[in-house]
Write a protein that holds these residues in place. Structure first.
Motif, mmCIF file in Angstrom:
data_model
loop_
_atom_site.group_PDB
_atom_site.id
_atom_site.type_symbol
_atom_site.label_atom_id
_atom_site.label_comp_id
_atom_site.label_asym_id
_atom_site.label_seq_id
_atom_site.Cartn_x
_atom_site.Cartn_y
_atom_site.Cartn_z
ATOM 1 N N GLY A 188 0.783 -1.220 0.000
ATOM 2 C CA GLY A 188 0.000 0.000 0.000
ATOM 3 C C GLY A 188 0.814 1.268 0.000
ATOM 4 N N GLY A 189 2.142 1.166 -0.082
ATOM 5 C CA GLY A 189 2.985 2.362 -0.071
ATOM 6 C C GLY A 189 3.165 2.910 1.327
ATOM 7 N N GLY A 190 3.284 4.214 1.434
ATOM 8 C CA GLY A 190 3.537 4.836 2.729
ATOM 9 C C GLY A 190 5.003 5.182 2.881
ATOM 10 N N GLU A 191 5.437 5.313 4.117
ATOM 11 C CA GLU A 191 6.812 5.674 4.404
ATOM 12 C C GLU A 191 7.618 4.440 4.806
ATOM 13 N N GLY A 192 8.935 4.509 4.545
ATOM 14 C CA GLY A 192 9.809 3.442 5.001
ATOM 15 C C GLY A 192 9.843 3.394 6.518
ATOM 16 N N ARG A 193 10.248 2.277 7.051
ATOM 17 C CA ARG A 193 10.247 2.124 8.506
ATOM 18 C C ARG A 193 11.376 1.193 8.944
ATOM 19 N N VAL A 194 11.693 1.287 10.217
ATOM 20 C CA VAL A 194 12.685 0.405 10.820
ATOM 21 C C VAL A 194 12.005 -0.881 11.266
ATOM 22 N N TYR A 195 12.659 -1.987 11.053
ATOM 23 C CA TYR A 195 12.205 -3.246 11.634
ATOM 24 C C TYR A 195 13.417 -3.951 12.226
ATOM 25 N N ARG A 196 13.171 -4.955 13.039
ATOM 26 C CA ARG A 196 14.255 -5.647 13.734
ATOM 27 C C ARG A 196 14.252 -7.126 13.379
ATOM 28 N N ILE A 197 15.437 -7.703 13.414
ATOM 29 C CA ILE A 197 15.587 -9.113 13.132
ATOM 30 C C ILE A 197 16.362 -9.760 14.274
#
Length: 445
Positions: A188-197
């Motif tokens: 859906g688009g939007g802004e990039g974001r931080v995720y964790r692994i």
């Protein structure tokens, strides 16, 4: 079909003369007409809609009948989820589909079940814990790293399938590493974001990327020997990457250009290559056996093959007629791993919140309903949902009534250690939970 034909007979309408308006009237009668004592739920009508569409699709080619079921007709091929793929690769929603009809049921896997499915389906083990002698496992490190990443990050299939090697942290250090998810890869688009692994999942990715022992390097070498990269048209050669600004320097006809990662979608990412002394190599992390970047929908086949292996191992040599048609109780789909990630973090946030509200009366907790919703705002951030209501609507109901012991079984020992440290820190602030007491200075006991 019988209900549909009875409905048409009331209006003296033949089945092959039905119009879009007739189907819409049928939908209203089945769902909302107060004179209909046998109204059904939206999910049940979704089955009616699918059956009618299937029947008229069959009749259209054999009887030259117009399909009256309102669907999205754009001339594009259907995607694997049953919708229609547009230019962005996202499926459309049929206008006749009721708003209350969900696409899938929410299911999740406990960690022991996930690891058992992974080991049997992707690593060649049996239910007895022994590896099968005929197992070859050419893509074992790739497939296990991929599913471990899905389970540990909670990303959608398209998002995790589109990462580049420059986006993977080079060092395995903290318990949970930070990565950046490009805006162009988000649903859906939007802004990039931080995720964790988690550290174990990142370790598995590094093992797959290892230039000496990982299978990725071997498929690249095979593709070079076969000349696959040299014959590709429309590729873009990346000459540098700036981790601080998250931009790639890409070769152009006249000069190079800077390209932000946030504007590079999944399709374009598969065209990114770098030139090395041995030849071209793709920036995409996940490669098919032919050395080309693996498309997201190809992972559905990987899950399907793994489920088939698990079922064969489960059935074994059994020929019992009673169990012949019993479904295998162990299986997985990509989105189940995302649901499991959400359930795990619901556990974590609930434990912390429980310590915060310990001691409140039931009446006081009612006044804190909106504040209790903070759990869902935090979950929405972890899941990448635009609003907390999306997370709550899809995930709240299945979680109701689950015991903390059941939720905690989702976690491995490394995660339990981290949660224990987190709970201890919160407990010290509340003053309501006893923790270990250090010995007094000079006390020899």
């Amino acid at each position: 079909m019988a209900v549909w034909l009875d409905f048409l007979s009331v209006f003296d309408r033949c089945w092959d003369k039905a119009s879009v308006g007739d189907v819409e009237a049928f939908k209203d009668w089945r769902l909302t007409d107060v004179l209909n004592g046998g109204r059904i739920r939206p999910t049940s009508f979704d089955t009616d809609r699918a059956a009618l569409n299937c029947f008229y699709g069959w009749a259209a080619t054999r009887c030259k009948v117009v399909n009256p079921v309102a669907t999205i007709r754009t001339g594009r091929r259907p995607n694997r989820r049953g919708g229609l793929a547009d230019g962005s690769g996202l499926g459309g929603r049929d206008p006749l589909r009721p708003a209350g009809a969900t696409r899938r049921q929410v299911k999740w896997m406990l960690r022991p079940a996930f690891e058992q499915w992974r080991d049997i389906g992707l690593r060649g083990y049996g239910f007895d814990g022994l590896r099968r002698s005929e197992w070859r496992g050419y893509n074992e490190d790739r497939d296990t790293a991929f599913v471990d990443g899905l389970y540990g990050t909670g990303l959608r299939l398209q998002e995790w399938a589109s990462i580049l090697d420059v986006e993977v942290p080079s060092a395995v250090g903290p318990r949970s590493a930070r990565l950046w998810l490009s805006a162009a890869c988000i649903k859906g688009g939007g802004e990039g974001r931080v995720y964790r692994i988690p550290r174990p999942a990142l370790t598995a990715v590094h093992a797959y990327l290892d230039p000496l022992e990982g299978s990725r390097a071997e498929v690249i070498r095979r593709a070079r020997r076969a000349g696959r990269y040299a014959d590709l048209a429309g590729i873009r050669v990346v000459t540098a990457y700036n981790a601080r600004s998250k931009t790639l320097r890409v070769q152009g006809d006249a000069c190079s250009e800077l390209l932000p990662l946030d504007v590079i979608g999944p399709d374009e990412r598969r065209r990114l290559f770098r030139a090395t002394s041995e030849g071209l190599e793709p920036l995409a992390v996940w490669l098919a056996p032919n050395g080309m970047p693996k498309k997201a929908h190809g992972w559905e086949d990987t899950f399907g093959d793994a489920n088939a292996r698990v079922e064969r191992a489960w059935r074994g040599d059994t020929v019992d007629a009673d169990s012949e048609h019993m479904p295998c109780p162990l299986w997985a789909r990509p989105h189940m791993l995302r649901h499991s990630f959400c359930l795990k973090w619901f556990c974590v946030l609930s434990l912390v919140w429980e310590l915060r509200v310990n001691g409140f009366t039931s009446e006081e907790l009612k006044d804190l309903r909106e504040q209790f919703g903070d759990i869902w705002y935090q979950l929405a951030t972890l899941m990448g949902h635009a609003t907390a209501s999306t997370t709550r609507d899809y995930y709240l109901e299945p979680f109701t009534g689950l015991q903390v012991d059941y939720l905690m079984s989702l976690l491995d020992e490394d995660e339990k250690t981290g949660i224990d440290a987190l709970v201890r820190a919160v407990a010290q602030d509340t003053g309501q939970v006893l923790t270990e007491v250090p010995a007094l200075p000079g006390d020899g006991r």
